[in-house]
Design an enzyme around this catalytic site. Structure first.
Site, PDB file in Angstrom:
ATOM      1  N   ASN A 148      -0.217  11.968   0.683  1.00 24.06           N
ATOM      2  CA  ASN A 148       0.568  10.800   0.290  1.00 24.06           C
ATOM      3  C   ASN A 148       1.125  11.002  -1.117  1.00 24.06           C
ATOM      4  O   ASN A 148       0.561  11.757  -1.904  1.00 24.06           O
ATOM      5  CB  ASN A 148      -0.324   9.540   0.294  1.00 24.06           C
ATOM      6  CG  ASN A 148      -0.683   9.101   1.688  1.00 24.06           C
ATOM      7  OD1 ASN A 148       0.172   9.039   2.566  1.00 24.06           O
ATOM      8  ND2 ASN A 148      -1.950   8.793   1.909  1.00 24.06           N
ATOM      9  N   GLU A 205     -11.949   5.138  -6.380  1.00 23.77           N
ATOM     10  CA  GLU A 205     -10.590   5.436  -5.931  1.00 23.77           C
ATOM     11  C   GLU A 205      -9.872   6.378  -6.886  1.00 23.77           C
ATOM     12  O   GLU A 205      -9.824   6.119  -8.098  1.00 23.77           O
ATOM     13  CB  GLU A 205      -9.766   4.143  -5.823  1.00 23.77           C
ATOM     14  CG  GLU A 205      -9.972   3.367  -4.542  1.00 23.77           C
ATOM     15  CD  GLU A 205      -9.480   4.114  -3.314  1.00 23.77           C
ATOM     16  OE1 GLU A 205      -8.522   4.900  -3.422  1.00 23.77           O
ATOM     17  OE2 GLU A 205     -10.072   3.910  -2.239  1.00 23.77           O
ATOM     18  N   ASP A 206      -9.323   7.436  -6.348  1.00 21.76           N
ATOM     19  CA  ASP A 206      -8.403   8.320  -7.066  1.00 21.76           C
ATOM     20  C   ASP A 206      -8.968   8.887  -8.369  1.00 21.76           C
ATOM     21  O   ASP A 206      -8.271   8.967  -9.383  1.00 21.76           O
ATOM     22  CB  ASP A 206      -7.076   7.604  -7.312  1.00 21.76           C
ATOM     23  CG  ASP A 206      -6.283   7.423  -6.015  1.00 21.76           C
ATOM     24  OD1 ASP A 206      -6.691   8.007  -5.003  1.00 21.76           O
ATOM     25  OD2 ASP A 206      -5.274   6.697  -6.023  1.00 21.76           O
ATOM     26  N   ASP A 241     -13.400   6.348  -1.055  1.00 27.84           N
ATOM     27  CA  ASP A 241     -12.427   6.288   0.034  1.00 27.84           C
ATOM     28  C   ASP A 241     -11.673   7.595   0.204  1.00 27.84           C
ATOM     29  O   ASP A 241     -11.317   7.968   1.317  1.00 27.84           O
ATOM     30  CB  ASP A 241     -11.449   5.140  -0.221  1.00 27.84           C
ATOM     31  CG  ASP A 241     -10.577   4.845   0.986  1.00 27.84           C
ATOM     32  OD1 ASP A 241     -11.116   4.822   2.103  1.00 27.84           O
ATOM     33  OD2 ASP A 241      -9.357   4.651   0.820  1.00 27.84           O
ATOM     34  N   ASP A 242     -11.430   8.314  -0.887  1.00 23.88           N
ATOM     35  CA  ASP A 242     -10.699   9.576  -0.798  1.00 23.88           C
ATOM     36  C   ASP A 242     -11.510  10.641  -0.066  1.00 23.88           C
ATOM     37  O   ASP A 242     -10.951  11.474   0.652  1.00 23.88           O
ATOM     38  CB  ASP A 242     -10.342  10.083  -2.199  1.00 23.88           C
ATOM     39  CG  ASP A 242      -9.519   9.063  -2.968  1.00 23.88           C
ATOM     40  OD1 ASP A 242      -8.447   8.698  -2.484  1.00 23.88           O
ATOM     41  OD2 ASP A 242      -9.971   8.621  -4.036  1.00 23.88           O
ATOM     42  N   TYR A 267       0.870  -1.172   0.000  1.00 22.00           N
ATOM     43  CA  TYR A 267       0.000   0.000   0.000  1.00 22.00           C
ATOM     44  C   TYR A 267       0.910   1.225   0.000  1.00 22.00           C
ATOM     45  O   TYR A 267       2.068   1.155  -0.380  1.00 22.00           O
ATOM     46  CB  TYR A 267      -0.927  -0.096   1.212  1.00 22.00           C
ATOM     47  CG  TYR A 267      -2.063   0.886   1.275  1.00 22.00           C
ATOM     48  CD1 TYR A 267      -2.883   1.120   0.175  1.00 22.00           C
ATOM     49  CD2 TYR A 267      -2.332   1.572   2.455  1.00 22.00           C
ATOM     50  CE1 TYR A 267      -3.942   2.008   0.248  1.00 22.00           C
ATOM     51  CE2 TYR A 267      -3.386   2.463   2.538  1.00 22.00           C
ATOM     52  CZ  TYR A 267      -4.184   2.681   1.432  1.00 22.00           C
ATOM     53  OH  TYR A 267      -5.224   3.566   1.517  1.00 22.00           O
ATOM     54  N   LYS A 283      -5.760  -2.005  -2.757  1.00 21.95           N
ATOM     55  CA  LYS A 283      -6.872  -1.799  -1.817  1.00 21.95           C
ATOM     56  C   LYS A 283      -7.600  -3.115  -1.540  1.00 21.95           C
ATOM     57  O   LYS A 283      -7.970  -3.412  -0.395  1.00 21.95           O
ATOM     58  CB  LYS A 283      -7.854  -0.768  -2.389  1.00 21.95           C
ATOM     59  CG  LYS A 283      -7.333   0.669  -2.349  1.00 21.95           C
ATOM     60  CD  LYS A 283      -7.436   1.256  -0.945  1.00 21.95           C
ATOM     61  CE  LYS A 283      -6.788   2.621  -0.859  1.00 21.95           C
ATOM     62  NZ  LYS A 283      -7.710   3.717  -0.622  1.00 21.95           N
TER      63      LYS A 283
END
Length: 619
Positions: A475, A310-311, A333-334, A167, A238
């Site tokens: 990150n 995601e992203d 999730d973000d 991760y 993930k």
């Protein structure tokens, strides 16, 4: 009838079934294996594949007519060699003597028989010999593709050491170099070429009982920008954590990358790039492809499949979540996962900095999907615990973007998701000026830009607060707003610090400080497990508050004594079970759970649902 007669008859029959559906072939395969066993035919000689309707008669296609099209017949019956190449069933050197004889493995393995524990020790020893983190990542992915249970056992038992490998931060580098390190596909790739055929593409995936999908379009991978098709490393990583940390079976997980092109010129000019070499699609073309995907997923897997975004870039992330949150079981999730883990850290930090959540003033650097998502969940929690409205609660939270402090005079030029945070105040340009003007007690970084929490900013926070709470969440590590050492040193050891990527403990003036990690992996595996085990049909904001509160409840007095505001990852499966239970409980309370009756002990039920890494004993 001789064995050879049986073989010849079956070959003839299979050729007649070339157009038969894969489900029919699966049933036929089971019948044939039983029949062949009864006839004494060695099973390594012939079989039907589960994936295709074709057969392999070894040299049947090798007739010298290379210029003629032919059907690529697949395989012979499951043999020891095939078993060793099935990651779901392979045990490597852990196959017993009896299993080696029963499944034609004799001679295909060295003679030693190892326990799974010894295999784990051996593999960990090999991993530690790699000096380059990316090499460890590649080795872990190879293990996942060869021995699934050993991969997850290794990850679970050594989670604090290996989580940064599979991760963040190493997955970021893996995505940047994905085309170069690509070995075999690990998920489902859907591109603009598949428009009008996405349902068919979904049916190509070998597993049909899918319960969790993690999907990205690769436009905003961590803080690294548009990586296009190379973003597949994120869904794969993930979902590995869904299994390792949340206990969700790997067979029900599906990683998906939707390739609509890329804005990354370096990738477009890279001859080895594995994605579409065209400019990223936007507008109607993009929306139509995503809508077809969402519709196909629901049609193929039902309305209780969890779709985790995601992203995605900010504009698409908010749009997709808003558009589908009432018709699908969706989670970003973000936006939501990050908000949960940060709120959990804030709730636990109150024991160190004092007061209630509503007593504090929050300043964010970054007003994208993560920053506004966290801010909104904080305001919901304050509203829930006080008599304030959500609108009133928002006034305790301030955001700084690239143009300075978000204030009401800028409202007409702000994106819609920033507008609720435009409060009455004179314009302020920089972060340091905003700290001095707002006097926050809590500073949170979600900017995606490193080194923004300068010495002057940390010193200003320390002058205002006896124990400033500093959360540098961007990150990967290179994009963190400051390091743990900088936060502790510049605050003279007074700061409570947490980050998005891991930092080692810091010794300052003879005292050890252990930084917390606001890692989304605390939340989404348990959150997803909770939704699955109760059969949730929608994600309610109350589920997010429940998850954050459950996370905060797992921090121990021993942790607090070291200034840690997040629980230790070594207990992650227990933490995930508690989070899953709280989320499921809230779903039952709100009438959004479909699996009835409600289990009497949801924590034990969650633990009982979890995937086991123990090897099966084969007949």
């Amino acid at each position: 009838m001789s064995c050879e007669d049986v073989n010849n008859f079956i070959r003839w029959l299979l050729k007649a079934l070339l157009l038969t559906s894969s489900s029919t072939v699966k049933r036929l395969n089971s019948l044939l294996l039983g029949a062949l066993g009864n006839r004494g035919v060695r099973k390594s000689n012939l079989s039907v594949t589960a994936e295709t309707s074709e057969v392999d008669t070894n040299a049947a296609n090798d007739d010298g007519h290379d210029d003629q099209p032919f059907t690529p017949w697949a395989v012979s019956v499951t043999s020891g060699h095939t078993l060793l190449r099935s990651p779901q069933h392979n045990k490597g050197l852990a196959f017993t003597e009896k299993e080696r004889d029963a499944h034609y493995l004799r001679g295909l393995l060295p003679p030693a028989v190892l326990t799974q524990e010894l295999q784990e020790k051996r593999t960990l020893n090999i991993l530690r010999q790699y000096d380059v983190p990316l090499h460890r990542y590649i080795a872990m992915m190879d293990l996942q593709e060869s021995n699934e249970k050993l991969f997850y056992k290794l990850l679970i038992d050594n989670v604090e050491e290996l989580l940064p490998i599979v991760y963040t931060p190493v997955v970021g580098e893996a995505c940047q170099k994905y085309s170069s390190i690509f070995r075999r596909p690990q998920g489902l790739y859907i591109s603009l070429k598949d428009k009008g055929k996405i349902l068919e593409v979904l049916k190509n995936w070998p597993e049909q009982n899918i319960q969790v999908i993690v999907v990205t379009d690769g436009e905003r991978i961590l803080g690294l920008g548009d990586l296009g098709c190379q973003g597949m490393g994120i869904p794969v990583g993930k979902l590995s954590l869904y299994t390792a940390l949340g206990g969700v079976r790997p067979s029900v997980c599906l990683p998906v990358t939707i390739d609509v092109g890329t804005k990354n010129e370096a990738l477009l000019n890279d001859e080895f790039y594995i994605g579409l070499k065209q400019k990223r699609a936007t507008g109607e073309e993009y929306d139509e492809l995503l809508h077809e995907f969402m519709t196909a997923v629901k049609k193929n897997y039902g309305d209780k499949v969890l779709i985790q975004f995601e992203d995605f870039a900010n504009h698409n992330a908010f749009h997709l979540l808003t558009k589908y949150r009432t018709s699908h079981l969706v989670f970003n999730d973000d936006i939501q996962g990050t908000a949960c883990v940060v709120l959990g850290g804030l709730l636990s930090a109150l024991k160190l900095i004092g007061g209630t959540l509503s007593d504090h003033t929050f300043l964010f650097l970054g007003a994208g999907e993560a920053g506004t998502g966290i801010a909104e969940l904080i305001s919901l929690e304050i509203s829930k615990k006080t008599k304030l409205t959500v609108e009133e609660s928002r006034k305790k939270i301030w955001l700084v973007d690239s143009k300075g402090l978000i204030v009401s005079s800028r409202k007409d030029t702000l994106q819609h998701f920033k507008q609720p945070w435009a409060h009455e105040h004179e314009p302020v340009k920089g972060l340091l000026e905003a700290v001095k003007a707002i006097k926050p007690t809590i500073l949170i970084g979600t900017s995606g830009v490193g080194k923004q929490f300068t010495k002057e900013v940390i010193e200003a926070m320390s002058a205002i607060n006896a124990k400033p709470l500093i959360m540098a969440l961007s990150n990967p590590t290179s994009q963190s707003e400051c390091t743990a050492e900088e936060a502790y040193t510049w605050s003279n050891g007074c700061a409570i610090f947490a980050s998005g990527s891991p930092f080692d403990p810091v010794i300052y003036e003879g005292k050890e400080f252990v930084p917390g990690q606001a890692n989304n992996a605390y939340i989404f595996p348990g959150f997803g497990l909770g939704l699955i085990m109760c059969g949730a049909i929608h994600v309610h904001d109350e589920f997010l508050l429940a998850a954050a509160e459950a996370l905060a409840s797992q921090v121990t007095e021993e942790d607090y004594a070291k200034g840690i505001i997040y629980p230790r990852f070594k207990n992650i499966r227990k933490i995930s079970a508690v989070i899953a239970a709280k989320v499921a409980s809230r779903a039952y309370e709100f009438g959004l759970a479909s699996h009835l009756p409600r289990p009497s002990d949801l924590v034990k039920f969650a633990e009982g649902c979890m995937y086991s890494t123990r090897y099966h004993n084969y007949r």
